[in-house]
Design a protein around this motif. Structure first.
Motif, PDB file in Angstrom:
ATOM      1  N   ARG A 155      35.917  83.992  46.266  1.00  0.00           N
ATOM      2  CA  ARG A 155      36.352  83.794  45.364  1.00  0.00           C
ATOM      3  C   ARG A 155      35.973  82.360  44.431  1.00  0.00           C
ATOM      4  O   ARG A 155      36.942  81.666  43.222  1.00  0.00           O
ATOM      5  N   VAL A 156      34.931  81.629  44.909  1.00  0.00           N
ATOM      6  CA  VAL A 156      33.807  80.938  44.319  1.00  0.00           C
ATOM      7  C   VAL A 156      33.223  80.874  45.000  1.00  0.00           C
ATOM      8  O   VAL A 156      32.357  81.546  46.057  1.00  0.00           O
ATOM      9  N   LEU A 157      31.737  80.279  43.828  1.00  0.00           N
ATOM     10  CA  LEU A 157      30.024  81.254  44.145  1.00  0.00           C
ATOM     11  C   LEU A 157      30.015  79.386  43.012  1.00  0.00           C
ATOM     12  O   LEU A 157      29.899  79.231  42.119  1.00  0.00           O
ATOM     13  N   ARG A 158      29.090  79.208  43.579  1.00  0.00           N
ATOM     14  CA  ARG A 158      27.944  77.518  43.375  1.00  0.00           C
ATOM     15  C   ARG A 158      26.930  77.887  43.445  1.00  0.00           C
ATOM     16  O   ARG A 158      26.778  77.564  45.086  1.00  0.00           O
ATOM     17  N   LEU A 159      26.193  78.164  42.311  1.00  0.00           N
ATOM     18  CA  LEU A 159      24.413  78.237  42.149  1.00  0.00           C
ATOM     19  C   LEU A 159      24.318  77.289  41.464  1.00  0.00           C
ATOM     20  O   LEU A 159      23.248  77.906  40.964  1.00  0.00           O
ATOM     21  N   SER A 160      24.698  76.074  41.141  1.00  0.00           N
ATOM     22  CA  SER A 160      23.951  74.662  40.128  1.00  0.00           C
ATOM     23  C   SER A 160      23.182  74.472  40.807  1.00  0.00           C
ATOM     24  O   SER A 160      22.702  74.484  42.247  1.00  0.00           O
ATOM     25  N   GLY A 161      22.149  74.652  39.907  1.00  0.00           N
ATOM     26  CA  GLY A 161      21.290  73.376  40.493  1.00  0.00           C
ATOM     27  C   GLY A 161      19.952  74.252  41.321  1.00  0.00           C
ATOM     28  O   GLY A 161      19.228  73.701  41.949  1.00  0.00           O
ATOM     29  N   CYS A 162      20.052  75.901  40.807  1.00  0.00           N
ATOM     30  CA  CYS A 162      19.090  77.001  41.836  1.00  0.00           C
ATOM     31  C   CYS A 162      17.746  77.369  41.352  1.00  0.00           C
ATOM     32  O   CYS A 162      17.021  78.076  41.905  1.00  0.00           O
ATOM     33  N   ASN A 163      17.282  77.186  39.971  1.00  0.00           N
ATOM     34  CA  ASN A 163      16.131  77.552  39.757  1.00  0.00           C
ATOM     35  C   ASN A 163      16.497  78.823  39.674  1.00  0.00           C
ATOM     36  O   ASN A 163      15.026  79.608  39.322  1.00  0.00           O
ATOM     37  N   LEU A 164      17.553  79.435  38.680  1.00  0.00           N
ATOM     38  CA  LEU A 164      17.565  80.476  38.562  1.00  0.00           C
ATOM     39  C   LEU A 164      16.952  80.945  36.927  1.00  0.00           C
ATOM     40  O   LEU A 164      17.519  79.900  36.523  1.00  0.00           O
ATOM     41  N   PHE A 165      16.702  82.084  36.649  1.00  0.00           N
ATOM     42  CA  PHE A 165      16.691  81.931  35.424  1.00  0.00           C
ATOM     43  C   PHE A 165      16.755  84.025  35.097  1.00  0.00           C
ATOM     44  O   PHE A 165      17.242  84.912  35.869  1.00  0.00           O
ATOM     45  N   GLY A 166      17.347  84.431  34.098  1.00  0.00           N
ATOM     46  CA  GLY A 166      16.615  85.613  33.485  1.00  0.00           C
ATOM     47  C   GLY A 166      18.433  85.695  32.780  1.00  0.00           C
ATOM     48  O   GLY A 166      19.301  84.439  33.039  1.00  0.00           O
ATOM     49  N   LYS A 167      19.451  86.916  32.660  1.00  0.00           N
ATOM     50  CA  LYS A 167      20.273  87.078  32.406  1.00  0.00           C
ATOM     51  C   LYS A 167      21.105  87.082  33.582  1.00  0.00           C
ATOM     52  O   LYS A 167      20.762  88.018  34.128  1.00  0.00           O
ATOM     53  N   LEU A 168      22.647  86.678  32.885  1.00  0.00           N
ATOM     54  CA  LEU A 168      23.511  86.621  33.754  1.00  0.00           C
ATOM     55  C   LEU A 168      24.074  87.894  33.616  1.00  0.00           C
ATOM     56  O   LEU A 168      24.641  88.955  33.341  1.00  0.00           O
ATOM     57  N   PRO A 169      24.247  88.661  35.714  1.00  0.00           N
ATOM     58  CA  PRO A 169      24.694  90.181  35.372  1.00  0.00           C
ATOM     59  C   PRO A 169      26.219  89.755  35.211  1.00  0.00           C
ATOM     60  O   PRO A 169      27.109  89.391  35.408  1.00  0.00           O
ATOM     61  N   SER A 170      26.225  91.306  34.016  1.00  0.00           N
ATOM     62  CA  SER A 170      27.587  91.367  33.767  1.00  0.00           C
ATOM     63  C   SER A 170      28.541  92.660  35.501  1.00  0.00           C
ATOM     64  O   SER A 170      29.761  92.586  34.937  1.00  0.00           O
TER      65      SER A 170
ATOM     66  N   THR B 163      19.297  82.624  30.911  1.00  0.00           N
ATOM     67  CA  THR B 163      18.867  83.071  28.890  1.00  0.00           C
ATOM     68  C   THR B 163      19.752  84.404  28.693  1.00  0.00           C
ATOM     69  O   THR B 163      20.462  84.617  29.157  1.00  0.00           O
ATOM     70  N   GLY B 164      19.535  84.150  27.434  1.00  0.00           N
ATOM     71  CA  GLY B 164      20.751  85.559  26.880  1.00  0.00           C
ATOM     72  C   GLY B 164      22.235  85.390  26.673  1.00  0.00           C
ATOM     73  O   GLY B 164      22.443  83.817  26.374  1.00  0.00           O
ATOM     74  N   GLU B 165      22.964  85.772  26.592  1.00  0.00           N
ATOM     75  CA  GLU B 165      24.774  86.073  26.024  1.00  0.00           C
ATOM     76  C   GLU B 165      25.992  85.497  26.963  1.00  0.00           C
ATOM     77  O   GLU B 165      24.927  86.497  28.283  1.00  0.00           O
ATOM     78  N   LEU B 166      26.190  85.056  27.516  1.00  0.00           N
ATOM     79  CA  LEU B 166      27.526  85.085  28.354  1.00  0.00           C
ATOM     80  C   LEU B 166      27.949  86.379  28.457  1.00  0.00           C
ATOM     81  O   LEU B 166      28.799  86.903  27.069  1.00  0.00           O
ATOM     82  N   PRO B 167      28.036  87.097  29.827  1.00  0.00           N
ATOM     83  CA  PRO B 167      28.276  88.585  29.801  1.00  0.00           C
ATOM     84  C   PRO B 167      30.186  88.685  28.956  1.00  0.00           C
ATOM     85  O   PRO B 167      30.552  88.131  29.941  1.00  0.00           O
ATOM     86  N   VAL B 168      30.294  89.579  28.700  1.00  0.00           N
ATOM     87  CA  VAL B 168      31.423  89.712  28.080  1.00  0.00           C
ATOM     88  C   VAL B 168      32.471  90.120  29.000  1.00  0.00           C
ATOM     89  O   VAL B 168      33.415  90.427  29.565  1.00  0.00           O
ATOM     90  N   SER B 169      31.621  90.644  30.463  1.00  0.00           N
ATOM     91  CA  SER B 169      32.594  91.527  31.653  1.00  0.00           C
ATOM     92  C   SER B 169      33.440  89.476  31.534  1.00  0.00           C
ATOM     93  O   SER B 169      34.398  90.303  32.603  1.00  0.00           O
ATOM     94  N   LEU B 170      32.906  89.242  31.793  1.00  0.00           N
ATOM     95  CA  LEU B 170      33.799  87.639  32.089  1.00  0.00           C
ATOM     96  C   LEU B 170      35.014  87.367  31.570  1.00  0.00           C
ATOM     97  O   LEU B 170      35.869  87.096  32.635  1.00  0.00           O
ATOM     98  N   GLY B 171      35.680  88.309  30.975  1.00  0.00           N
ATOM     99  CA  GLY B 171      36.506  87.912  30.385  1.00  0.00           C
ATOM    100  C   GLY B 171      37.764  88.869  31.157  1.00  0.00           C
ATOM    101  O   GLY B 171      38.684  88.830  31.155  1.00  0.00           O
TER     102      GLY B 171
END
Length: 839
Positions: A114-129, A148-156
């Motif tokens: 229900r909650v995913l918090r990964l702020s400030g973790c030095n992550l990179f690459g594309k957000l997984p769909s 980098t890249g676009e926000l996944p459309v699957s977030l919808g």
């Protein structure tokens, strides 16, 4: 009977006590049951294994995870107490340093998250769909990473999502219409990314939205009016984009809840919309850089906004004058910015609001604002770039909270009051650059962290009282008349001072070793009279990025030790007495981050190995390293500490300032005594913009592989001993606007490439063997070719003459033959007739 009943009650009570005690003992002695489900523990363990944690901080959350323990007890993990499902993964601030795999299995297995918090973790690459599979997700916080890249459309698909926070990353692409399906959203924060395009027109479908921040992106087009129709919206922040149109809003269906409206730093133009006066609940309003097209502004629009605490209407491009009395009735206004407008105020002006921050930069002010005397809450004052003369009044320093002051670019001559007038308060930052301040130098409070006093008329020795400022972080005293030596007491700053600029004074003597702060980021002592060797203690400055010692009398060998500084970007040693070889087998100067090196006008000697420039990765790759160490405090940018250096470019010297460094990559080794061939490894530096190797003793030919330097704009190889031909390949360098090959031993025809033929003839002078345009010397092959061509032309003319004769002769012969035949036929008939007649 009664005694019998009493005994039964006692017996039953004892039994009950025994039973409860036994139950407690049994429960306490039974082994604990793991709450975490096996598949979810395995998924979390797989997630952890993707990120190597060697060398990370001891408090790293995932370092406490153990594969044989209950994952619900791990740091950052919260489980549903009924089902054992992992409900929250919170690794905020952990140094994971890696990419989220686009097909991360852990996301699919944690489908009840229900909650995913990964702020400030030095992550990179594309957000997984696969994030779109977390159908129960209500909070997604990924701020402060490098995605980098676009926000996944699957977030919808995340229909339960209430918070989408992916600020301060590197996302690109558009604002997907699919996000409008997330009707439960209350907060969207995408600030400081690289998102672009237009916003959907039907933003009002996000009917529960309270917080919307897409500032500092590349959005353009119009600001949809539907945003203002969201009844729940409280904070709307669209600043620093490319929006160019704001639709006029009609009547609001219900009173607006909007408290924050930030539209500044866009390309909006025209009149300031009247509907803003209806947003009576606003506490923060930013309309900076609104272009009114030099039209009048109706400032009464703001009078209805009684709840304002922050107002920024700087840079309106209006001919209207802002009368400070407009703000005399505001009771809560705390932060006010009117910079780059024309402002007027009377000597009797009184503001009832407790102003804390006031920006009046470049407002055509010629007198010091006396109304500030009653502003006891003032902590930040910017009155830079005006025409204020005289002395700074002593009463200013009696304001108890005053901390940040910028007087730069005025005509102040001194400070009123006693010498210790500053020491009555806790002022932290003071910028008095570009004025007419003279001695005595003021006594400053020990709370000072930033002091910029460049471009004044201070003289004498640098006062040792500066050394008492033990918290000083930035010290800029450039362009004054200071003399004497650099104070040894600077050792007091040894762990704090990050910016030290003393350029263009009359300082002399050696640079004391103990005066080098290990925290230095930028050191500039250019244009003085310093001598001796460079301080060896510079090797301890592991954060150093900028080092400029130009135009001094330093007498030293090349500082090979500086190659160990991991972030050194700019090294300027020009116009000194540095000597010796630039190469040592034991100390190869492989400067991986170096963008500018200028060692011109010294006494360096020797040859450079062919692989000398191998390993200079910053110049060989397209990686852009911004010059972003500009100090920024409480919304005020202090500009006067910016780096400055004089560099040769396109045949002339020019001064580079501040951010202009970020767009150039330069090598200048001119004016030395280098010899041998030009190292062919220089052709690896594909990002190089300026190359100056003039006035040396280089021999050999110009490498044709110079054609690899596709970003080269300026090339100077003059005054060497180069031989051979100018490679025709140089004509293909489309950015190469200036080049100089004069005073060498080059020969042969000058290539006819477009870039080369645009050069003036002076770029090729004093090369006895060179010929062809733009020189007036005709190549010998061209003379012989001309004679041959003349002979061929003469022969061709003769052939043409004979052809003409032949053309004229053949018809004549043909015609004569025809006429002769006719005459012969006629004569035969005539004789035949006569014969018949006489017979």
């Amino acid at each position: 009977m009664h005694s019998c009943c009493a005994r039964k009650i006692i017996v039953w009570s004892l039994c009950l006590i025994f039973y409860l005690s036994h139950s407690i003992l049994v429960c306490g002695s039974s082994p604990p049951k793991h709450l975490c489900r096996q598949d979810q523990r395995d998924a979390l363990w797989e997630f952890k294994s993707e990120f190597p944690l060697s060398g990370m901080a001891a408090d790293e959350k995932t370092q406490t995870w153990r594969n044989n323990s209950d994952c619900c007890s791990w740091d950052g993990i919260t489980c549903d107490p009924k089902t054992g499902n992992v409900a929250e993964l919170n690794l905020w601030g952990s140094s994971l340093n890696g990419s989220l795999r686009s097909s991360s299995d852990f996301i699919g297995d944690l489908k009840y998250l229900r909650v995913l918090r990964l702020s400030g973790c030095n992550l990179f690459g594309k957000l997984p769909s696969s994030l779109g599979n977390l159908s129960d997700l209500t909070v997604l916080e990924l701020d402060g990473n490098g995605f980098t890249g676009e926000l996944p459309v699957s977030l919808g698909n995340l229909k339960q999502l209430t918070k989408l926070l992916v600020a301060s990353s590197k996302l690109s692409g558009n604002f997907h219409h699919a996000l409008l399906n997330l009707t439960e959203l209350t907060a969207i924060n995408l600030v400081s990314n690289q998102l672009e395009g237009t916003l959907p027109s039907n933003m009002s479908s996000l009917s529960k939205l309270e917080y919307f921040d897409i500032g500092s992106n590349l959005f353009s087009g119009f600001v949809p009016s539907s945003l203002f129709m969201i009844p729940s919206l409280i904070h709307l922040k669209l600043e620093r984009n490319h929006f160019n149109s704001l639709l006029e809003i009609g009547n609001f269906s219900s009173p607006s809840k909007l408290q924050t409206l930030s539209l500044g730093g866009n390309r909006l133009s025209g009149p300031i919309p009247g509907f803003i006066s209806k947003l009576v609940g606003l506490s923060s309003l930013d309309l900076s850089f609104w272009d009114t097209l030099r039209d009048e502004v109706d400032f009464s629009t703001f009078l209805h906004l009684k709840s304002l605490t922050f107002l920024d209407i700087s840079t309106l491009n209006t001919r209207s004058i802002v009368d400070m009395s407009l703000f005399s009735h505001f009771e809560s206004l705390s932060l006010l910015s009117l910079s780059r407008n024309t402002v007027k105020f009377s000597s009797t002006l009184h503001l009832v609001s407790p102003i804390g921050s006031l920006a009046l930069a470049s407002c055509n002010i010629s007198e010091f604002p006396k109304f500030l005397r009653t502003q006891t809450s003032l902590f930040n004052l910017d009155i830079s770039q005006n025409q204020i003369k005289g002395k700074v009044p002593a009463w200013l320093w009696s304001l108890p909270g005053l901390t940040y002051v910028d007087f730069s670019l005025n005509s102040f001559t001194g400070f009123d009051g006693p010498a210790d007038v500053f020491q009555r308060n806790e002022i932290s930052m003071l910028d008095i650059s570009s004025n007419s301040f003279q001695v005595p130098f003021p006594l400053l409070p020990q709370s000072m962290t930033f002091l910029a006093a460049s471009d004044n008329q201070f003289s004498g020795e640098i006062p040792t009282t500066i050394c008492e400022l033990v918290s000083l972080d930035v010290l800029v005293l450039s362009n004054n008349n200071f003399s004497g030596s650099i104070p040894r007491c600077f050792e007091n700053f040894n762990t704090k001072l990050s910016i030290l600029h003393l350029r263009n004074n009359s300082l002399s003597g050696k640079f004391p070793e103990e005066s080098v702060s290990v925290a230095l980021i930028s050191l500039d002592v250019g244009r003085n009279q310093l001598s001796g060797e460079l301080p060896k203690s510079l090797i301890n400055c592991t954060h150093l990025e900028f080092l400029n010692v130009e135009d001094n009398m330093f007498n030293d060998t090349f500082p090979f030790r500086l190659r160990l500084l991991p972030g050194l970007q700019i090294l300027v040693l020009r116009s000194n007495k540095f000597h010796g070889s630039l190469y040592s087998p034991r100390s190869s100067p492989s400067f991986s981050k170096l963008r500018i090196i200028d060692i011109s006008k010294n006494l360096f000697t020797g040859a450079l190995p062919l692989d000398y420039f191998a390993g200079w990765s910053e110049m060989s790759s397209g990686v852009y390293t911004p010059d972003n160490k500009q100090k920024r405090f409480i919304g005020i940018t202090f500009l006067n500490y910016r780096k400055s250096v004089v560099l040769a470019n396109k045949g002339s010297e020019r001064e580079f300032l501040g951010s202009s460094f970020s767009i150039y990559k330069i090598i200048d080794v001119s004016g030395n005594r280098f010899e041998g061939d030009i190292p062919k490894s220089i052709c690896l530096l594909k990002e190089l913009n300026v190359l100056n190797m003039s006035n040396n003793a280089f021999i050999g030919s110009i490498p044709p592989s110079f054609s690899n330097l596709t970003n080269l704009q300026s090339l100077d190889l003059s005054k060497n001993r180069l031989s051979g031909k100018i490679p025709p390949e140089l004509g293909k360098l489309t950015f190469l606007a200036w080049m100089n090959f004069s005073y060498n031993n080059l020969e042969g025809p000058i290539p006819q490439g477009t870039q080369i033929q645009t050069q003036d003839s002076s770029s090729f002078l004093q090369n006895p063997g060179l010929c062809g345009a733009p020189l007036h010397k005709i190549c010998s092959g061209e003379e012989e070719g001309t004679l041959n061509q003349d002979k061929e032309d003469e022969e061709e003319d003769q052939v043409l003459s004979w052809i003409a004769v032949a053309i004229a002769y053949v018809p004549g012969v043909f015609c004569g033959f025809i006429v002769g035949h006719i005459l012969a036929s006629y004569r035969h008939d005539w004789f035949k007739g006569i014969f018949r007649y006489f017979s």
